[in-house]
Design an enzyme around this catalytic site. Structure first.
Site, PDB file in Angstrom:
ATOM      1  N   GLU A 490      16.353 -34.900  16.543  1.00  0.00           N
ATOM      2  CA  GLU A 490      17.116 -33.887  15.795  1.00  0.00           C
ATOM      3  C   GLU A 490      18.599 -33.923  16.161  1.00  0.00           C
ATOM      4  OE1 GLU A 490      15.163 -30.079  15.998  1.00  0.00           O
ATOM      5  OE2 GLU A 490      13.467 -30.831  14.852  1.00  0.00           O
ATOM      6  N   GLU A 574       7.418 -34.872  14.398  1.00  0.00           N
ATOM      7  CA  GLU A 574       7.080 -33.528  14.859  1.00  0.00           C
ATOM      8  C   GLU A 574       6.451 -32.798  13.696  1.00  0.00           C
ATOM      9  OE1 GLU A 574       9.999 -30.672  16.877  1.00  0.00           O
ATOM     10  OE2 GLU A 574      10.356 -32.553  17.924  1.00  0.00           O
TER      11      GLU A 574
HETATM   12  C1  GAL Z   1      11.994 -28.847  17.068  1.00  0.00           C
HETATM   13  C2  GAL Z   1      12.585 -29.503  18.309  1.00  0.00           C
HETATM   14  C3  GAL Z   1      11.673 -29.302  19.495  1.00  0.00           C
HETATM   15  C4  GAL Z   1      11.274 -27.860  19.585  1.00  0.00           C
HETATM   16  C5  GAL Z   1      10.582 -27.452  18.318  1.00  0.00           C
HETATM   17  C6  GAL Z   1      10.082 -26.024  18.321  1.00  0.00           C
HETATM   18  O1  GAL Z   1      12.917 -28.680  16.086  1.00  0.00           O
HETATM   19  O2  GAL Z   1      12.739 -30.867  18.110  1.00  0.00           O
HETATM   20  O3  GAL Z   1      12.323 -29.677  20.668  1.00  0.00           O
HETATM   21  O4  GAL Z   1      12.420 -27.103  19.789  1.00  0.00           O
HETATM   22  O5  GAL Z   1      11.525 -27.575  17.277  1.00  0.00           O
HETATM   23  O6  GAL Z   1       9.559 -25.675  17.089  1.00  0.00           O
END
Ligand code: GAL
Length: 883
Positions: A490, A574
């Protein structure tokens, strides 16, 4: 949480595909755990000594010595990066290095009053919580301050003339090392491993004083970073002629049932004062990763190479050989994680001067834009999870058994992959992944040039990013488990409205290709779109949440990306970020298959800081598992997903900053399974029979009220019974991932389900209305552990009624005690809002359960008894054998 600076213009998207070609990259590689075996004592010419014991430690909340990296040490430490950048970039300043007069680096300083500690060590984990100036995001624990570690090291006369190195697997952070008052060097990025050459500073035949300084600000991470020397530290002694650091690189190709080609590059280092003629020999044996033992037979060897290396130089020597009938490495459970080991010897005039071992595996990986990942030609859907580096109540201090337990539980759920979000893991984690057969997306950075918090990696990016990246790949590239590299998460450089837009995307990708041409690389992007420099640069499109319709394209970004990049594989780097508190059910329950936390139904404003475990809830940028599964199933070309997260972790307690650990995990911080575990197991391990019903069925005061019942199972039909009376039989339709009866009226008694698959019974579950708490139940995950002062047993205590059923909302205070050769290191219960310090021997049960972690004492040989007691309840004990 995702970092969005501003909204990129939608019109920039490339919608149409130019090519609809299927393009696959065949990657054949063989990998090792060379740092962990760099090398065992007793191997001719080389000794690797663990520096675990005998340290003295002190933490200073404010700077005790004016040796801060940014103000004082930087220019002196930068030359440590030189081995990992193209060309020598940094020169040591002239004059006396800083710190030589600081008392902590002097052997004469009396450190008796300092704490005696054993490494790996995390000074912050014992608490207390609510440390001044530390946010919920960082876990509310006292990670800030300066930590000094001191240890005497003795070198005998036999060490005279040897090269001696200090290998630090990880120190949080800005580590600086002095030997006998001399500043040797350091490494700022706390997650990377580093080596320093102690040879010029050591004295043989007498005590030497090793002093290590680390420093952490109040705001250096978006999650709990840990504090101190939290990984292993080694002393490596070699002859001046030796295999260099991370000095072997093994790749394989031309795999068939009959043979595989193995290529090897050995870096031959000559730290002596004269040129050397060196013979390089390597043999390959099978390798038992569980015992660390090479097999008895040489299965292949490389033709001897002879090389002349000038003093002070390093020379790579390449050769190749063939292994007959190769036993391939592949991910469990479908494939076997078979390993080999290359044993390299360097000889001068036929006398062995160094022995270096490189465990590796033989396998191919293909990552195809339309069909996903193949290992050894067999399809492997990525059933992965992202995980941070902590071990819950043990903190960041690395422990092999704690890490093994984390991976084992993920595998039990059917997971075959992990993403090391967002930093290099402990080397041993990769050894475990090799051994257990878990694929790894090895990730290095959460930030580049932009800050996500004030003092994160961006403060050292300019000087260190190249060194960190090359060091990381050279350390890890021999591990067969690593399927791809991730060089960022990100990153704010995704965003066209930022001046640094796209910069670095190609540069780092090319560095990765140069260091390891056998693997693809990716960035986890949360706000990318086709045609932007970062999306153009990466080999694999990693999408955080965008595939499910978050971020740029609310219809889901899989199709536009697939159309624009027909040759690039896509995965959800993710997914989900679903939230729940184990054992907590809040009413009413959302009607659809996905809901944003916030209303009274899910939590989000729950005064006890809980989120409902109906497993439908996520923050605004996330999605329920069900919604993610649907998005994946509607896009067959997507290679799979890495769920945020497999395990709960310290810090980032979304949606309640007042708490101290996360709600994202499928498994809670103590290692107890949330209901979600069974939702993932049903999908990822569909051959696992069974049924899992929620919620619990003890709801005094809810009589006659709507109390939805949901069932997770891989069966296709299910019938629910309330007190024996059918509440209806249901068939699970396409894009349905749970059975749900949303209009059940609660009545005491029991609720049960019978699940079928193909018309045959597949599993049953029942939840009963329980009585009052009567006694404690206790069990250990392992009742025999090694008596090495390091091995662990995880003890679960349940508060049960007279029938032995867990009392679902029990919060009784449990007192733990122990006798025999072990100690209780920490206790936990999985409640992200529990502020009782982790070392406390009294822990309230949470949703009926509590955990104690027992560690053997060093040299233990006997029985350890752990007793749990609680006012008014029958106590319980369990015996563990340590030897
Ligand atoms: C993502 C990020 C992670 C964590 C996650 C929580 O955007 O890459 O590190 O913060 O959100 O939802």
């Amino acid at each position: 949480m995702p970092f969005l600076r501003s909204t990129p213009p939608l019109g920039r998207r490339l919608a149409s595909a130019l090519f609809l070609l299927c393009f696959s990259l065949l990657l054949a590689q063989a990998q090792s755990a060379n740092i962990a075996r760099d090398n065992k004592p007793g191997k001719a010419g080389r000794e690797r000594v663990s520096l675990t014991d005998g340290w003295k430690f002190s933490r200073f909340v404010s700077d005790p010595d004016s040796l801060s990296y940014h103000t004082t040490l930087k220019s002196w430490i930068l030359p440590s990066a030189n081995d990992f950048i193209n060309g020598t970039k940094y020169k040591r300043p002239s004059g006396t290095p800083p710190g030589s007069k600081v008392k902590y680096v002097q052997i004469s300083f009396d450190d008796n009053a300092w704490e005696s500690v054993t490494l790996p060590h995390d000074w912050a984990i014992k608490g207390p919580f609510n440390a001044p100036g530390i946010s919920g995001g960082m876990g509310r624990l006292p990670t800030n301050g300066v930590g000094w570690y001191r240890r005497k090291v003795t070198f005998s006369e036999a060490d005279k003339g040897k090269s001696v190195f200090l290998d630090v697997d990880g120190a949080m952070s800005f580590a600086a090392v002095w030997l006998n008052g001399n500043l040797v060097g350091g490494w700022p990025y706390g997650y990377n491993s580093f080596r320093l050459d102690l040879t010029p500073y050591l004295k043989t035949g007498s005590d030497n004083l090793l002093a290590i300084r680390v420093e952490n600000s109040h705001e250096n991470s978006r999650w709990y970073p840990g504090a101190g020397i939290y990984r292993n530290v080694w002393l490596v002694k070699t002859s001046p002629t030796h295999v260099g650091q991370y000095g072997t690189y093994i790749t394989t190709s031309d795999l068939s049932d009959k043979s595989a080609t193995v290529r090897l590059v050995v870096d031959v280092q000559n730290d002596g004062t004269a040129a050397q003629n060196i013979e390089v020999d390597t043999e390959i044996r099978e390798f038992n990763a569980a015992t660390g033992q090479p097999g008895p037979h040489v299965v292949a060897s490389f033709k001897q190479a002879k090389v002349n290396v000038a003093p002070g130089q390093k020379q790579p020597v390449s050769s190749s050989t063939k292994v007959a009938s190769p036993q391939l490495w592949g991910p469990a459970p479908e494939q076997m994680p078979n390993m080999y080991i290359a044993i390299t010897t360097l000889s001068v005039n036929s006398k062995v001067v160094d022995t270096y071992e490189t465990p590796f595996g033989i396998r191919t990986i293909t990552i195809d834009a339309d069909k996903g990942v193949f290992v050894n030609g067999k399809p492997v859907r990525v059933y992965g999870s992202c995980n941070h580096h902590d071990h819950g109540s043990l903190g960041a201090a690395f422990n092999t058994r704690a890490a093994e337990r984390q991976l084992e539980m993920l595998q039990e759920m059917g997971s075959n992959s992990i993403r090391t979000s967002h930093n290099p893991p402990a080397p041993e984690l990769l050894d475990l992944a090799d051994r257990l057969g878990m694929l790894v997306l090895d990730e290095i950075f959460d930030t580049w040039t932009y800050a996500k918090v004030a003092d994160d990696f961006h403060t050292i990016f300019h000087d260190w990013s190249e060194a960190d990246l090359r060091n990381f790949v050279r350390r890890d590239r021999n591990h067969p488990s690593i399927m791809a590299w991730s060089y960022g998460n990100e990153l704010i450089e995704q965003n066209p409205n930022e001046p640094g837009f796209g910069q670095g995307s190609v540069l780092f990708r090319d560095m990765l290709r140069a260091e390891d041409p056998t693997r693809l690389s990716t960035i986890a992007m949360n706000y990318a779109w086709p045609g932007t420099p970062m999306a153009d640069a990466v080999d694999i499109i990693g999408l955080n949440y965008q595939g499910e319709g978050q971020g740029l394209d609310t219809n889901g970004a899989f199709d536009p990306f697939h159309a624009a990049y027909p040759r690039k594989a896509i995965w959800s780097s993710e997914s989900a970020s679903a939230l729940s508190t184990r054992g907590t059910y809040i009413f009413p329950v959302a009607a659809g298959n996905n809901a944003i936390v916030g209303g009274a139904d899910a939590g989000g404003n729950d005064t006890a800081l809980r989120v409902s475990a109906y497993e439908l809830y996520a923050p605004a940028w996330g999605s329920s598992p069900d919604k993610v599964f649907e998005a994946q199933d509607r896009h067959g070309f997507v290679a799979g997903e890495f769920v945020w997260t497999g395990w709960d972790y310290l810090g980032e307690p979304t949606p309640y900053d007042a708490a101290r650990s996360s709600y994202f995990g499928i498994i809670d911080l103590a290692g107890f399974k949330k209901d979600r575990f069974f939702l993932y197991q049903a999908r990822w391990s569909p051959e696992t029979k069974g049924a899992h019903l929620l919620p619990h069925w003890t709801w005094p005061g809810r009589e006659g009220l709507v109390t939805p019942v949901h069932v997770f199972s891989s069966g296709d039909e299910a019938e629910l019974f309330v007190n024996g009376k059918s509440a209806g039989r249901k068939t699970r339709g396409q894009y349905e991932y749970r059975f749900r009866w949303d209009d059940v009226l609660y009545q005491p008694g029991n609720v049960s389900v019978a699940v079928y698959k193909g018309g045959k019974e597949w599993g049953r579950d029942v939840k009963r209305t329980v009585g009052n708490a009567k006694k404690l139940d206790i069990s250990a995950d392992r009742t025999t552990i090694r008596g090495d002062g390091y091995d662990l047993s995880f003890i679960t205590v349940a508060v049960v009624d007279g029938n032995g059923d867990i009392v679902p909302e029990a919060a009784n205070a449990i007192d733990f005690s122990i006798s025999g050769p072990g100690e209780i290191v920490s206790t936990d219960n999985g409640d992200p809002a529990d502020m009782t310090p982790f070392p406390s021997l009294t822990r309230n049960a949470f949703s009926g359960l509590a955990l104690a972690i027992v560690r053997s004492t060093k040299g233990a040989d006997g029985n350890i008894t752990v007793t749990a007691s609680s006012n008014g309840l029958t106590k319980a004990n369990v015996m563990i054998r340590a030897n």
